[in-house]
Design a protein around this motif. Structure first.
Motif, PDB file in Angstrom:
ATOM      1  N   PHE A 115     -13.848  44.680 -65.308  1.00 45.69           N
ATOM      2  CA  PHE A 115     -12.980  44.258 -66.400  1.00 45.69           C
ATOM      3  C   PHE A 115     -12.454  42.853 -66.126  1.00 45.69           C
ATOM      4  O   PHE A 115     -12.019  42.542 -65.018  1.00 45.69           O
ATOM      5  CB  PHE A 115     -11.821  45.252 -66.513  1.00 45.69           C
ATOM      6  CG  PHE A 115     -10.723  44.838 -67.448  1.00 45.69           C
ATOM      7  CD1 PHE A 115      -9.558  44.266 -66.954  1.00 45.69           C
ATOM      8  CD2 PHE A 115     -10.846  45.040 -68.812  1.00 45.69           C
ATOM      9  CE1 PHE A 115      -8.530  43.899 -67.808  1.00 45.69           C
ATOM     10  CE2 PHE A 115      -9.818  44.671 -69.677  1.00 45.69           C
ATOM     11  CZ  PHE A 115      -8.657  44.097 -69.177  1.00 45.69           C
ATOM     12  N   TYR A 135     -12.736  42.662 -75.641  1.00 48.60           N
ATOM     13  CA  TYR A 135     -12.762  42.699 -74.179  1.00 48.60           C
ATOM     14  C   TYR A 135     -13.872  41.803 -73.647  1.00 48.60           C
ATOM     15  O   TYR A 135     -14.906  41.629 -74.296  1.00 48.60           O
ATOM     16  CB  TYR A 135     -13.063  44.126 -73.683  1.00 48.60           C
ATOM     17  CG  TYR A 135     -12.189  45.198 -74.274  1.00 48.60           C
ATOM     18  CD1 TYR A 135     -12.544  45.837 -75.461  1.00 48.60           C
ATOM     19  CD2 TYR A 135     -11.001  45.580 -73.647  1.00 48.60           C
ATOM     20  CE1 TYR A 135     -11.742  46.814 -76.006  1.00 48.60           C
ATOM     21  CE2 TYR A 135     -10.200  46.570 -74.197  1.00 48.60           C
ATOM     22  CZ  TYR A 135     -10.579  47.177 -75.380  1.00 48.60           C
ATOM     23  OH  TYR A 135      -9.780  48.161 -75.927  1.00 48.60           O
ATOM     24  N   SER A 175      -3.790  41.056 -73.812  1.00 48.92           N
ATOM     25  CA  SER A 175      -2.941  42.209 -73.557  1.00 48.92           C
ATOM     26  C   SER A 175      -2.989  42.626 -72.083  1.00 48.92           C
ATOM     27  O   SER A 175      -2.002  43.078 -71.534  1.00 48.92           O
ATOM     28  CB  SER A 175      -3.309  43.387 -74.460  1.00 48.92           C
ATOM     29  OG  SER A 175      -4.674  43.689 -74.374  1.00 48.92           O
ATOM     30  N   GLU A 176      -4.143  42.472 -71.471  1.00 52.15           N
ATOM     31  CA  GLU A 176      -4.259  42.772 -70.043  1.00 52.15           C
ATOM     32  C   GLU A 176      -5.309  41.849 -69.440  1.00 52.15           C
ATOM     33  O   GLU A 176      -6.248  41.467 -70.119  1.00 52.15           O
ATOM     34  CB  GLU A 176      -4.715  44.218 -69.810  1.00 52.15           C
ATOM     35  CG  GLU A 176      -3.663  45.271 -70.014  1.00 52.15           C
ATOM     36  CD  GLU A 176      -2.660  45.358 -68.879  1.00 52.15           C
ATOM     37  OE1 GLU A 176      -1.626  46.038 -69.083  1.00 52.15           O
ATOM     38  OE2 GLU A 176      -2.882  44.751 -67.817  1.00 52.15           O
ATOM     39  N   LYS A 177      -5.143  41.519 -68.180  1.00 52.98           N
ATOM     40  CA  LYS A 177      -6.192  40.771 -67.493  1.00 52.98           C
ATOM     41  C   LYS A 177      -6.269  41.242 -66.045  1.00 52.98           C
ATOM     42  O   LYS A 177      -5.287  41.734 -65.491  1.00 52.98           O
ATOM     43  CB  LYS A 177      -5.950  39.266 -67.561  1.00 52.98           C
ATOM     44  CG  LYS A 177      -4.627  38.816 -66.993  1.00 52.98           C
ATOM     45  CD  LYS A 177      -4.468  37.313 -67.196  1.00 52.98           C
ATOM     46  CE  LYS A 177      -3.130  36.855 -66.616  1.00 52.98           C
ATOM     47  NZ  LYS A 177      -2.949  35.391 -66.756  1.00 52.98           N
ATOM     48  N   SER A 178      -7.448  41.084 -65.466  1.00 58.10           N
ATOM     49  CA  SER A 178      -7.650  41.524 -64.091  1.00 58.10           C
ATOM     50  C   SER A 178      -7.373  40.373 -63.125  1.00 58.10           C
ATOM     51  O   SER A 178      -7.153  39.226 -63.550  1.00 58.10           O
ATOM     52  CB  SER A 178      -9.086  42.019 -63.908  1.00 58.10           C
ATOM     53  OG  SER A 178      -9.981  40.911 -63.921  1.00 58.10           O
ATOM     54  N   GLU A 179      -7.444  40.714 -61.837  1.00 55.21           N
ATOM     55  CA  GLU A 179      -7.219  39.714 -60.799  1.00 55.21           C
ATOM     56  C   GLU A 179      -8.300  38.636 -60.830  1.00 55.21           C
ATOM     57  O   GLU A 179      -8.109  37.513 -60.390  1.00 55.21           O
ATOM     58  CB  GLU A 179      -7.215  40.383 -59.415  1.00 55.21           C
ATOM     59  CG  GLU A 179      -6.160  41.463 -59.215  1.00 55.21           C
ATOM     60  CD  GLU A 179      -6.479  42.775 -59.912  1.00 55.21           C
ATOM     61  OE1 GLU A 179      -5.537  43.538 -60.191  1.00 55.21           O
ATOM     62  OE2 GLU A 179      -7.672  43.041 -60.213  1.00 55.21           O
ATOM     63  N   SER A 203      -8.503  41.869 -71.805  1.00 55.98           N
ATOM     64  CA  SER A 203      -8.475  42.487 -73.129  1.00 55.98           C
ATOM     65  C   SER A 203      -7.578  41.644 -74.029  1.00 55.98           C
ATOM     66  O   SER A 203      -6.641  40.990 -73.568  1.00 55.98           O
ATOM     67  CB  SER A 203      -8.001  43.935 -73.059  1.00 55.98           C
ATOM     68  OG  SER A 203      -6.695  44.019 -72.515  1.00 55.98           O
TER      69      SER A 203
END
Lengths: 111, 111
Positions: free
Chosen positions: A45, A33, A55-59, A48
């Motif tokens: 955040f 992360y 797998s995931e990302k923020s704005e 990740s």
């Protein structure tokens, strides 16, 4: 005790330059992360990473940012064309599935 | 959607108890609690995965009410070393791997 290491501890860069922040996660961890903490504010955040992909990302994590795991051990965050508001502490964390271990952070100062 | 923490800050005398709450508008897969001392990286305290689960770390424990989508951190018989900013990090069921942190609760324990 295994730990997450980040380099450099402090980087000063001129606005518009590209920076690469480096992280060495704990060796048998699979989840990685990046977080950002602007001085005096909460931890945010960014992204990740699992199984060699995001797998995931923020704005916040827009085209200015990218992550790589170039050699199976390092985990890097590249920030292109840095802006003054990118100044923050950047934390890398790794996890084996439950507990996340944080590195000591890289303080990025954009001038 | 970041979780909401309350209170924003609490001042305790050594030996007193405190409760920090963390609530989310989304169904949660897990809740993580971290403590950050000034100028340092966040340090993992505990993770809660199941509804109603309670965990402990020294005299710090936490509960997770899955139905209410909230978690509480209990500081019991506080010690000076408990001072710091406590963050909850939540992982929603529809965005596994993406952690959102609350704004933090600053805890000051005085002699």
């Amino acid at each position: 005790e295994p730990e997450v290491t980040q380099t450099p501890s402090h980087q000063v860069t001129q606005m518009g330059q590209e920076v690469i922040l480096r992280c060495v996660p704990i060796s048998n961890h699979l989840y990685f992360y990046w977080y950002r903490q602007i001085l005096g504010q909460k931890v945010e955040f960014l992204v990740s990473f699992y199984n060699n992909e995001i797998s995931e990302k923020s704005e916040i994590f827009d085209d200015q940012f990218s992550v790589e795991r170039p050699d199976g051990s390092n985990f890097t965050l590249k920030i292109r064309s840095t802006k003054l508001e990118d100044s923050a502490m950047y934390f890398c964390a790794s996890s084996g599935g439950t507990e996340a271990f944080f590195g000591q952070g890289t303080r990025l100062t954009v001038v | 959607q970041q979780p909401v923490q309350s209170p924003q800050a609490v001042i305790l005398r050594e030996g007193e108890d405190a409760v920090i709450n963390c609530s989310s508008s989304k169904a949660l897969y897990s809740v993580h609690w971290y403590r950050q001392k000034h100028g340092e990286a966040p340090v993992f305290l505990m993770i809660l995965l199941k509804g109603g689960e309670q965990k402990g770390h020294e005299k710090i424990s936490a509960s997770f009410n899955e139905k209410k989508q909230q978690s509480s951190l209990y500081l019991t018989a506080s010690q000076l070393s408990y001072s710091g900013t406590y963050f909850c990090g939540t992982e929603a069921t529809d965005s596994w791997g993406k952690f959102q942190f609350g704004a933090g609760t600053q805890v000051v324990v005085t002699p």
